[in-house]
Design an enzyme around this catalytic site. Sequence first.
Site, PDB file in Angstrom:
ATOM      1  N   ARG A 170      -2.787   3.481  -3.368  1.00 38.15           N
ATOM      2  CA  ARG A 170      -2.876   2.866  -2.038  1.00 38.15           C
ATOM      3  C   ARG A 170      -3.442   1.451  -2.081  1.00 38.15           C
ATOM      4  NH1 ARG A 170      -2.427   6.717   1.983  1.00 38.15           N
ATOM      5  NH2 ARG A 170      -3.447   5.300   3.430  1.00 38.15           N
ATOM      6  N   ASN A 229     -10.257   1.859   6.056  1.00 37.10           N
ATOM      7  CA  ASN A 229      -8.859   1.558   5.765  1.00 37.10           C
ATOM      8  C   ASN A 229      -8.229   1.140   7.090  1.00 37.10           C
ATOM      9  OD1 ASN A 229      -6.112   1.616   5.131  1.00 37.10           O
ATOM     10  ND2 ASN A 229      -5.990   3.840   5.301  1.00 37.10           N
ATOM     11  N   LYS A 238       1.349   1.533  -1.845  1.00 35.55           N
ATOM     12  CA  LYS A 238       2.330   2.576  -1.550  1.00 35.55           C
ATOM     13  C   LYS A 238       2.444   2.837  -0.055  1.00 35.55           C
ATOM     14  CE  LYS A 238       4.860   6.110  -2.956  1.00 35.55           C
ATOM     15  NZ  LYS A 238       6.148   5.504  -3.299  1.00 35.55           N
TER      16      LYS A 238
HETATM   17  C1  G6P Z   1       5.778   0.070   0.780  1.00 37.38           C
HETATM   18  C2  G6P Z   1       6.135   0.821  -0.486  1.00 37.38           C
HETATM   19  C3  G6P Z   1       7.638   1.037  -0.553  1.00 37.38           C
HETATM   20  C4  G6P Z   1       8.111   1.769   0.701  1.00 37.38           C
HETATM   21  C5  G6P Z   1       7.689   1.037   1.970  1.00 37.38           C
HETATM   22  C6  G6P Z   1       7.923   1.892   3.200  1.00 37.38           C
HETATM   23  O1  G6P Z   1       6.267  -1.218   0.726  1.00 37.38           O
HETATM   24  O2  G6P Z   1       5.700   0.079  -1.621  1.00 37.38           O
HETATM   25  O3  G6P Z   1       7.958   1.803  -1.690  1.00 37.38           O
HETATM   26  O4  G6P Z   1       9.498   1.877   0.672  1.00 37.38           O
HETATM   27  O5  G6P Z   1       6.285   0.757   1.933  1.00 37.38           O
HETATM   28  O6  G6P Z   1       7.083   3.005   3.137  1.00 37.38           O
HETATM   29  P1  G6P Z   1       7.349   4.393   3.820  1.00 37.38           P
HETATM   30  O7  G6P Z   1       6.187   5.243   3.360  1.00 37.38           O
HETATM   31  O8  G6P Z   1       7.336   4.160   5.294  1.00 37.38           O
HETATM   32  O9  G6P Z   1       8.636   4.906   3.331  1.00 37.38           O
END
Ligand code: G6P
Length: 614
Positions: free
Chosen positions: A27, A100, A609
Amino acid sequence: MCGIVAYLGEQEASPVVLKGLKRLEYRGYDSAGVALIYQNNLAIYKKKGKVSDLESYLQNQNIKGSIGMGHTRWATHGEPNDINAHPHFSSDHRLALIHNGIIENYATIKQELILKGHQFLGQTDSEVLIHFIEQIQKENECSLFEAVRIALNEVVGAYAIVIMSADDPNQLLAARKSSPLVIGIGKDKKEFWLASDATPIIEYTNEVVYLDDNQIAVLQQGKLEIKDISNQPSTPYIQYLDLTLDAIEKGGFDSFMLKEIFEQPESVLNCLRGRLIADQQHLQLGGINKYLDKLLNAKRIIILGCGTSWHAGLVAEYLLEELARIPVEVEYASEFRYRNPILDAEDAVIAISQSGETADTLAAIDLAKSKGATIFGVCNVVGSSIARATHEGAYTHAGPEIGVASTKAFTAQVTVLLMIALMIAKKRQNIPAVQFSELLYELESIPQKIANTLKVNDEIEKIAHIYQKASNMIYLGRGYNFPVALEGALKLKEISYIHAEGYPAAEMKHGPIALIDEEMPVVFIAIKDSSYEKIVSNIQEVKARRGRVIAIVNEGDNLIPTIADHIIEIPATYDVLTPLLTVIPLQLLAYHIAVLRGCNVDQPRNLAKSVTVE
Ligand code: G6P
């Protein structure tokens, strides 16, 4: 973004907290810190860098305490350094906080606090929040709970916070708004864990409570109380986790990303399990039931997502329009939420999110709901905020995805979206029975075809050796595989830091072709689908300009191998199912190039993430 974890109970808190931080490091990994209370003294240790840096630093300290909390940071306000690392503490060093989220009105509050004599060491909004709580408690001579409650009524923004007080050494206070927070409950409530997601909790207990927005929890040994910020009590709703420890460990792979790429035969199978039985012509998504009519009769479907989830949405646009014959628009959640979109009760919205916590997607859902649309969620994390904010939905059941670059979540999202498209097509009688049946059988065979596709791994590693030093790459595809080209380029830039662009192959002539020379690797998705001949022409155009072509082709193709520099052969399938196979070699190519460049594939720089801030 940012991971928070806390423990209260009978064990030493620091090992529990440090282990939890490692599980949450995906995270954010700009800095890490812990706070512990021992004999009414509050001790805080924090360091720029990864959790392992903090751990080395702690080895020389005599740390103790059976109540503690920790934080791993993805910097928003203030550069990543020791001072801006969490936990933050009050002026008198008696209160500590981990946070957070983002406190949007922190600057105004900070100014007021400075006038009242507070001094700030760093630049974070979080440090302001703990000073604010301290000031309120002093001015009102009230309990810490009351001070937190008053403060949270004043702040604007998003937060999941945990607070400890040296004056109340057996208590943790936690609250959330728009950022996730899970409470783990030990036997007889003798132990409690708090975390941004359930991964730090599952090895101790499977009983959890997901805190809701605007709730404050007070945890003491033997007691869990939850109230909202207007002081209304509520009964904690205990849920039981269905996660195993194996699912969140590397299981012999060098990285989570590689493990997750190789898990795809199983994760797609899990996604189909119980929902699709081709022999019985059975296709049903249990979670889409009560509101199914809204989907079947939707005048338009709007798909919302970010990053890889947005790419899955683009694939779904092709699928839904082709099979279900309903007009679809795919929107970046971050744009949609700010542009006064035109929609109403006749529209259906599908929100896609692996984590179920992406702040922009959540806000876009709220907006769509306020306009009367029905919202369906496609989420991976069970019990996540988006899963709870939607009217109905279908989980992807891909299992925990820990590598920051999304892989198995994408194939599971596409699988769920394909099932939704087929379900609508069938119910609206848009698809001949024979075609429906053939697609069900083929979809059932996809996990095995993914396993066969993964056999290209060694071949791809060889190609990666040749292109590891590239500075740019272009990814081209058409139809269902245009979004896959975007996803391939995203994977490469995320983890290898090579600049990469995805385009519809035919668009190449309108710009990117100017970039082609002998230094430019171009990845083509050139399988035998309805646009095969056109893709062959596009490959010729690149070769005529001496570009280097890596082509993903179907087994047995004997034309493209005579033109391309490298070919990667994958099994054939129906057009609508191709993204589930074509994305696999692109994930592997990005992975191997990144590893050869010495990059940390699980924790690429600057990324997180779960993006819980906008
Ligand atoms: C971040 C992650 C990506 C992900 C995006 C959307 O940028 O690094 O891997 O696709 O968020 O996240 P979600 O959890 O909404 O699919």
